[in-house]
Design a protein around this motif. Structure first.
Motif, PDB file in Angstrom:
ATOM      1  N   MET A   1     -14.357 -35.937  75.638  1.00 37.63           N
ATOM      2  CA  MET A   1     -14.911 -37.231  76.018  1.00 37.63           C
ATOM      3  C   MET A   1     -13.957 -37.911  77.003  1.00 37.63           C
ATOM      4  N   LYS A   2     -14.536 -38.606  77.961  1.00 36.19           N
ATOM      5  CA  LYS A   2     -13.741 -39.334  78.947  1.00 36.19           C
ATOM      6  C   LYS A   2     -13.760 -40.825  78.643  1.00 36.19           C
ATOM      7  N   ALA A   3     -12.684 -41.509  79.034  1.00 38.06           N
ATOM      8  CA  ALA A   3     -12.571 -42.958  78.809  1.00 38.06           C
ATOM      9  C   ALA A   3     -13.672 -43.674  79.577  1.00 38.06           C
TER      10      ALA A   3
ATOM     11  N   LEU B   1      -9.910 -50.731  72.954  1.00 41.22           N
ATOM     12  CA  LEU B   1     -11.335 -50.543  73.198  1.00 41.22           C
ATOM     13  C   LEU B   1     -11.572 -50.708  74.692  1.00 41.22           C
ATOM     14  N   HIS B   2     -11.897 -49.607  75.366  1.00 40.84           N
ATOM     15  CA  HIS B   2     -12.045 -49.583  76.817  1.00 40.84           C
ATOM     16  C   HIS B   2     -13.240 -50.453  77.245  1.00 40.84           C
ATOM     17  N   GLY B   3     -13.043 -51.216  78.328  1.00 44.25           N
ATOM     18  CA  GLY B   3     -14.119 -52.018  78.896  1.00 44.25           C
ATOM     19  C   GLY B   3     -14.355 -53.350  78.196  1.00 44.25           C
ATOM     20  N   ASN B   4     -13.396 -53.785  77.381  1.00 51.54           N
ATOM     21  CA  ASN B   4     -13.562 -55.036  76.639  1.00 51.54           C
ATOM     22  C   ASN B   4     -12.419 -56.016  76.893  1.00 51.54           C
ATOM     23  N   ASP B   5     -11.779 -55.925  78.051  1.00 51.91           N
ATOM     24  CA  ASP B   5     -10.685 -56.820  78.439  1.00 51.91           C
ATOM     25  C   ASP B   5      -9.536 -56.824  77.438  1.00 51.91           C
ATOM     26  N   ASN B   6      -9.244 -55.650  76.860  1.00 50.25           N
ATOM     27  CA  ASN B   6      -8.142 -55.520  75.910  1.00 50.25           C
ATOM     28  C   ASN B   6      -6.909 -54.879  76.531  1.00 50.25           C
ATOM     29  N   MET B   7      -6.958 -54.588  77.799  1.00 55.50           N
ATOM     30  CA  MET B   7      -5.862 -53.882  78.460  1.00 55.50           C
ATOM     31  C   MET B   7      -5.698 -54.478  79.853  1.00 55.50           C
ATOM     32  N   MET B   8      -4.488 -54.380  80.417  1.00 58.69           N
ATOM     33  CA  MET B   8      -4.274 -54.841  81.792  1.00 58.69           C
ATOM     34  C   MET B   8      -5.298 -54.168  82.695  1.00 58.69           C
TER      35      MET B   8
ATOM     36  N   ALA C   1     -16.255 -45.485  70.059  1.00 62.09           N
ATOM     37  CA  ALA C   1     -15.927 -46.617  69.188  1.00 62.09           C
ATOM     38  C   ALA C   1     -16.973 -46.720  68.084  1.00 62.09           C
ATOM     39  N   THR C   2     -16.554 -47.214  66.932  1.00 60.53           N
ATOM     40  CA  THR C   2     -17.499 -47.452  65.843  1.00 60.53           C
ATOM     41  C   THR C   2     -18.277 -48.727  66.149  1.00 60.53           C
ATOM     42  N   ASP C   3     -19.398 -48.921  65.466  1.00 63.25           N
ATOM     43  CA  ASP C   3     -20.169 -50.160  65.633  1.00 63.25           C
ATOM     44  C   ASP C   3     -19.316 -51.368  65.286  1.00 63.25           C
ATOM     45  N   GLU C   4     -18.475 -51.234  64.252  1.00 60.25           N
ATOM     46  CA  GLU C   4     -17.613 -52.345  63.842  1.00 60.25           C
ATOM     47  C   GLU C   4     -16.592 -52.680  64.928  1.00 60.25           C
ATOM     48  N   GLU C   5     -15.997 -51.663  65.548  1.00 59.03           N
ATOM     49  CA  GLU C   5     -15.033 -51.910  66.622  1.00 59.03           C
ATOM     50  C   GLU C   5     -15.706 -52.614  67.797  1.00 59.03           C
ATOM     51  N   ILE C   6     -16.906 -52.184  68.146  1.00 60.03           N
ATOM     52  CA  ILE C   6     -17.633 -52.822  69.250  1.00 60.03           C
ATOM     53  C   ILE C   6     -17.960 -54.269  68.890  1.00 60.03           C
ATOM     54  N   ALA C   7     -18.409 -54.504  67.659  1.00 65.12           N
ATOM     55  CA  ALA C   7     -18.732 -55.868  67.219  1.00 65.12           C
ATOM     56  C   ALA C   7     -17.495 -56.759  67.225  1.00 65.12           C
ATOM     57  N   HIS C   8     -16.357 -56.209  66.812  1.00 66.85           N
ATOM     58  CA  HIS C   8     -15.110 -56.988  66.769  1.00 66.85           C
ATOM     59  C   HIS C   8     -14.447 -57.104  68.139  1.00 66.85           C
ATOM     60  N   GLY C   9     -14.780 -56.198  69.060  1.00 65.87           N
ATOM     61  CA  GLY C   9     -14.217 -56.248  70.406  1.00 65.87           C
ATOM     62  C   GLY C   9     -12.834 -55.643  70.539  1.00 65.87           C
ATOM     63  N   HIS C  10     -12.409 -54.814  69.558  1.00 66.74           N
ATOM     64  CA  HIS C  10     -11.101 -54.166  69.640  1.00 66.74           C
ATOM     65  C   HIS C  10     -11.075 -52.909  68.782  1.00 66.74           C
ATOM     66  N   ALA C  11     -10.086 -52.044  69.071  1.00 65.62           N
ATOM     67  CA  ALA C  11      -9.910 -50.795  68.319  1.00 65.62           C
ATOM     68  C   ALA C  11      -9.284 -51.087  66.970  1.00 65.62           C
ATOM     69  N   HIS C  12      -9.649 -50.299  65.971  1.00 70.78           N
ATOM     70  CA  HIS C  12      -9.071 -50.387  64.628  1.00 70.78           C
ATOM     71  C   HIS C  12      -8.210 -49.158  64.364  1.00 70.78           C
ATOM     72  N   GLY C  13      -7.387 -49.208  63.335  1.00 69.53           N
ATOM     73  CA  GLY C  13      -6.607 -48.049  62.915  1.00 69.53           C
ATOM     74  C   GLY C  13      -5.255 -47.976  63.586  1.00 69.53           C
TER      75      GLY C  13
END
Length: 161
Positions: free
Chosen positions: A1-3, A35-42, A142-154
């Motif tokens: 899978m690609k980012a 979480l890619h594409g959610n403004d969580n990274m520079m 990403a899981t549905d929960e990660e998408i709903a929360h807007g960030h990666a878990h774990g």
């Protein structure tokens, strides 16, 4: 899978300055997860990672506008010494953490008084061209929960308690 948007990317990095000196690295620690594409990274780092897969290693030299931003002159504030976090004794030139309405912010101590300090609120790395050596460790949906929360878990991401 690609980012791509709504994928979780785990990566290791080494950050270098204009002279190639290592400024920071997470080598030997858990990878960073976002979480890619959610403004969580520079923006520049996310753009460099976009479309890449696990196992890829590359370098990206990025302008200040894509990382910590341009320096803003005369961006000084006076803050109470008790709000500076990261050391017990402060001297000019040291980097401190300060809690703001937008979360924690790194500042540079310019002048220390008995009760107040003058700090430069520009990020210490603002205004600089920086090179990121990146190794993509994993890319997953990403899981549905990660998408709903807007960030990666774990590991390497956000921990909920």
């Amino acid at each position: 899978m690609k980012a791509q948007d709504n994928s979780v990317v785990l990566f290791n990095y080494t950050l270098r300055d204009e002279q190639g000196e290592v400024l920071e690295t997470n080598q030997g620690s858990d990878p960073i997860a976002y979480l890619h594409g959610n403004d969580n990274m520079m923006p520049g780092v996310e753009e460099a990672i976009s479309g890449r897969a696990a196992g890829e290693r590359f370098s990206a030299t990025l302008p200040a506008t894509k990382t910590y931003g341009e320096r803003i002159e005369d961006c000084e504030k006076r803050v109470s010494m008790k709000h500076l976090q990261g050391a017990k004794t402060w001297k000019a030139g040291m980097t401190a953490l300060v809690n703001t309405d937008q979360g924690q912010r790194q500042v540079t101590v310019l002048k220390v008084g008995k009760f107040m300090a003058t700090v430069d609120i520009n990020h210490p790395l603002s205004g600089r061209e920086l090179t990121f050596d990146i190794e993509i460790v994993e890319v997953r949906a990403a899981t549905d929960e990660e998408i709903a929360h807007g960030h990666a878990h774990g590991v390497g991401g956000h921990q909920h308690s």
